[in-house]
Design a protein around this motif. Structure first.
Motif, mmCIF file in Angstrom:
data_model
loop_
_atom_site.group_PDB
_atom_site.id
_atom_site.type_symbol
_atom_site.label_atom_id
_atom_site.label_comp_id
_atom_site.label_asym_id
_atom_site.label_seq_id
_atom_site.Cartn_x
_atom_site.Cartn_y
_atom_site.Cartn_z
ATOM 1 N N LEU A 1 -6.723 -3.939 4.047
ATOM 2 C CA LEU A 1 -6.370 -2.583 4.474
ATOM 3 C C LEU A 1 -7.630 -1.749 4.631
ATOM 4 O O LEU A 1 -8.477 -1.688 3.743
ATOM 5 C CB LEU A 1 -5.429 -1.937 3.452
ATOM 6 N N ALA B 1 0.860 -1.185 0.000
ATOM 7 C CA ALA B 1 0.000 0.000 0.000
ATOM 8 C C ALA B 1 0.891 1.228 0.000
ATOM 9 O O ALA B 1 1.157 1.811 1.050
ATOM 10 C CB ALA B 1 -0.924 -0.015 1.205
ATOM 11 N N ASP C 1 -6.695 3.163 3.610
ATOM 12 C CA ASP C 1 -5.933 3.569 2.435
ATOM 13 C C ASP C 1 -6.182 5.052 2.152
ATOM 14 O O ASP C 1 -7.118 5.657 2.664
ATOM 15 C CB ASP C 1 -6.335 2.719 1.232
ATOM 16 N N ASN D 1 -1.375 1.857 9.933
ATOM 17 C CA ASN D 1 -2.538 1.502 9.146
ATOM 18 C C ASN D 1 -3.412 0.525 9.903
ATOM 19 O O ASN D 1 -2.944 -0.205 10.781
ATOM 20 C CB ASN D 1 -2.112 0.865 7.819
#
Length: 707
Positions: A173, A148, A176, A156
């Motif tokens: 994820l 990412a 983002d 994250n």
């Protein structure tokens, strides 16, 4: 030479026997049995590489069915693949493992932490957001667990699944960004902090200062985001479609405040947020429309005032907030009131004042804090200065009230504003003193709360009163001790769960959550009150039953219907033991203790136990032959496990006699072979061997002297 070697062996065996007898004597002291119907089960693995289960109730979870539990340790062990400051483990009750529970490390593999990450509060850790079966959870990582590039320079959020299978799924994820985020001077300023999630974790809300959806947001402003199946969108959007300059859930989890209950609804359709710059409260519905909650319905609208969001019902249709602004006709005293916003009511009539004053003789009253509410929003507990209920004592402060079915009931009043604050939602989870102590059952019919004095509760709901003592210092200043009370809305009954049943004055505090030492904490509050309100769990150093003799912290259970208190830990351990968590039914009560409560527990480190109703697994089989003699009558669960160092040398008291018998047989066989030799070579030698084997001293000419 052979005689000398044999005597050395005898001495070694005798010494081992003495040592093993001492070990048996040590293990012979049995702990107190758990309450009737419960049994001890070792949840954490017997071998932990010398580490302890961390004593932090906010980091210990149990699934709704009681068949899975998570905990953390600062020491890696088992099948650990990744670690941060601590490692998170998940144990499954499979009934086939060595101790009936199978444990796996669930912390993912990740880049190592740096000093800058630690000082910037960007520590990798599981957020307090799991599914009810603990099969999935939200993890905050110092660096991306997937490729990412837009957010590779900051922490994250990831959704991890398959936690109960031992084979986690590919991380998803959740935070983002539309464009790369630059390296921050302080990494912690961009870290995302979870504020809530839908039941299935398909919707997760979190706060961050990172520009995830807009390239140029206002600097140093917290924003509330929503991740929907991995797709990020800004939740803090105003009714006109413009992004709010700043948005947060309740008091802001980013600043370590507990989030208001159901800041996101159970199905993820409703997200509540506050603009801290204006004090206005909103609900974002289905990511499409936004409605302001504290909009005046007063005929003569007042100037807009600030409001505090205090939670919502599970479905998001009811929301609660406090404000001093008069939003409906009749509310013109300028004092703080508790409001309910009802989405199902007609537009223009959705606001209701819950803190209506039914005792005008006491003057106007002001709401101070909200304590909690039921899942359906039909019961709301709060504190106020001044009497709201007719016919009740006047001139009170920090009164505890219940709103239900349009009426306000007076429960009693707390000692002071400190007690009111600790029981409320406006507390921080990062500080021990401020950790929330109040619990409300899902149906709202039962309340658990803390207070340091009985003055405002004595003679209410059948409670006769209790002396809280004067020597407790938990809050930093010597004073009365903290005790836990339970209230029933159906019967009006009030009882002290942690008070000494013998009536002796309190000498120590009682807690429904524990944090020992320094480390990461989360906003997860343990279930110290079972969902049906029949059981209360807590920790105290007070000896509430005769079996508690160790003068240490111990875990207790209070049975509300009978008013009886029971030990969960042994009460005899030389170290403190703690209540950690319970299942919704209360059938699974998790405690942390050094005590070896079952035979599978082979060390003196802190372990996680399930004190389970109708539970229990067989202890490991005893060593054969087992320790004999009156000095070695060890209790089940205290026999050293197979493979222990002592048992590898000596297996029982009868082995010494067996060794001597084998020696006698060997001598006789050899003498039989020597019988065919000349007479001068056989008599003396065989006689001497036989005598030595019996422990007799022999001269060189074969004359025996006796033992």
């Amino acid at each position: 030479m052979r005689g000398f070697a044999h005597n050395v062996a005898r001495w070694l065996l005798a010494g081992t026997l003495t040592a093993f007898a001492a070990l048996c004597l040590t293990a012979a002291t049995a702990p107190a049995a758990p309450p009737d119907g419960r049994a001890y089960e070792l949840v954490s693995p017997p071998q932990k590489n010398g580490g302890d289960v961390r004593i932090e109730t906010s980091k210990i979870r149990v699934s709704d069915d009681g068949r899975a539990a998570s905990f953390t340790s600062y020491v890696p062990f088992g099948d650990v693949a990744g670690t941060s400051i601590e490692v998170t483990y998940l144990s499954r009750r499979d009934g086939v493992g060595r101790n009936g529970w199978d444990t796996h490390a669930i912390s993912p593999q990740q880049d190592p932490l740096t000093l800058q990450a630690v000082t910037g509060n960007s520590i990798s850790d599981f957020e307090p957001t799991f599914t009810s079966d603990l099969s999935s959870g939200v993890y905050r990582s110092w660096r991306p667990l997937t490729s990412a590039p837009n957010v590779e320079t900051t922490s994250n959020l990831f959704l991890l699944g398959g936690l109960r299978t031992g084979t986690p799924t590919v991380p998803l994820l959740l935070s983002d960004a539309v464009s790369p985020i630059p390296v921050a001077s302080t990494f912690g300023s961009y870290r995302p902090v979870t504020a809530g999630a839908s039941d299935d974790l398909s919707h997760v809300i979190f706060e961050s200062k990172a520009p995830l959806t807009a390239p140029n947001p206002p600097p140093n402003r917290t924003r509330l985001y929503e991740s929907v199946n991995g797709s990020v969108r800004l939740a803090g959007i105003l009714p006109d479609g413009a992004p709010a300059a700043s948005s947060q859930a309740g008091f802001a989890t980013f600043n370590n405040f507990y989030p208001a209950p159901h800041s996101i609804s159970a199905d993820g359709s409703h997200v509540f947020f506050t603009n801290p710059l204006t004090g206005l409260i909103y609900v974002r519905i289905d990511g499409a429309t936004t409605v302001q909650l504290n909009t005046s319905e007063n005929t003569a609208a007042e100037s807009p005032g600030r409001a505090i969001f205090d939670g919502a019902s599970a479905d998001g249709t009811r929301a609660f907030f406090t404000t001093s602004e008069g939003l409906v006709d009749g509310d013109d005293d300028g004092l703080t009131d508790l409001y309910m916003y009802d989405e199902t009511a007609p537009v223009g009539a959705r606001l209701m004042v819950l803190s209506t004053d039914g005792e005008p003789g006491d003057g106007d009253a002001s709401v101070s804090r909200v304590v909690g509410a039921s899942e359906d929003g039909q019961y709301v507990y709060f504190t106020a200065d001044g009497q709201l209920a007719a016919g009740e004592p006047l001139g009170i402060s920090d009164g505890l009230f219940l709103w239900h079915d349009g009426a306000v009931a007076y429960i009693g009043h707390l000692l002071d504003s400190t007690d009111s604050a600790v029981n409320s939602l406006s507390t921080r989870f990062s500080f021990v003193i401020e950790q929330r102590t109040a619990r409300v059952t899902p149906d709202g019919r039962h309340l658990l709360f803390m207070t340091r004095g009985d003055v405002g509760l004595r003679d209410r709901g059948g409670f006769a009163g209790y002396d809280h003592g004067s020597g407790c210092t938990f809050d930093g200043i010597p004073g009365p001790c903290r005790e836990l009370y339970v209230y029933s809305a159906d019967s009006g009954r009030l009882a002290c769960a942690s008070c000494n049943p013998m009536g002796a004055p309190a000498t120590t505090d009682a807690f429904d959550n524990i944090r020992q030492g320094v480390g990461i904490a989360t906003w997860h509050a343990d279930r110290a009150l079972s969902d049906d309100g029949s059981r209360v769990f807590f920790t105290t150093r007070e000896a509430l039953v005769p079996q508690d003799v160790n003068e240490k912290l111990d875990a207790y259970e209070y049975d509300v219907p009978s008013g009886q208190v029971h030990l969960l830990s042994s009460g005899t351990s030389s170290s403190d033991s703690y209540f950690a968590e319970a299942s919704p039914s209360g059938d699974d009560a998790l405690i942390v203790t050094r005590e070896r409560l079952v035979g599978w527990d082979v060390d003196s480190n802190y372990d996680l136990y399930d004190v389970k109703v109708h539970g229990g697994f067989p202890d490991p089989p005893p060593l054969t032959p087992s320790c004999g003699g009156e000095a070695c009558q060890g209790q089940p669960g205290h026999i050293p496990a197979q493979g222990a160092a002592a048992s590898a040398v000596f297996r029982g008291a009868g082995d010494l006699r067996q060794a001597l018998k084998r020696s006698h047989r060997t001598v006789h066989r050899r003498c039989a072979r020597h019988a065919a030799r000349p007479r001068r070579h056989r008599k003396g030698r065989c006689v001497r061997k036989a005598a030595r084997a019996r422990g007799e001293r022999v001269h060189s000419h074969g004359e025996r002297r006796g033992k």
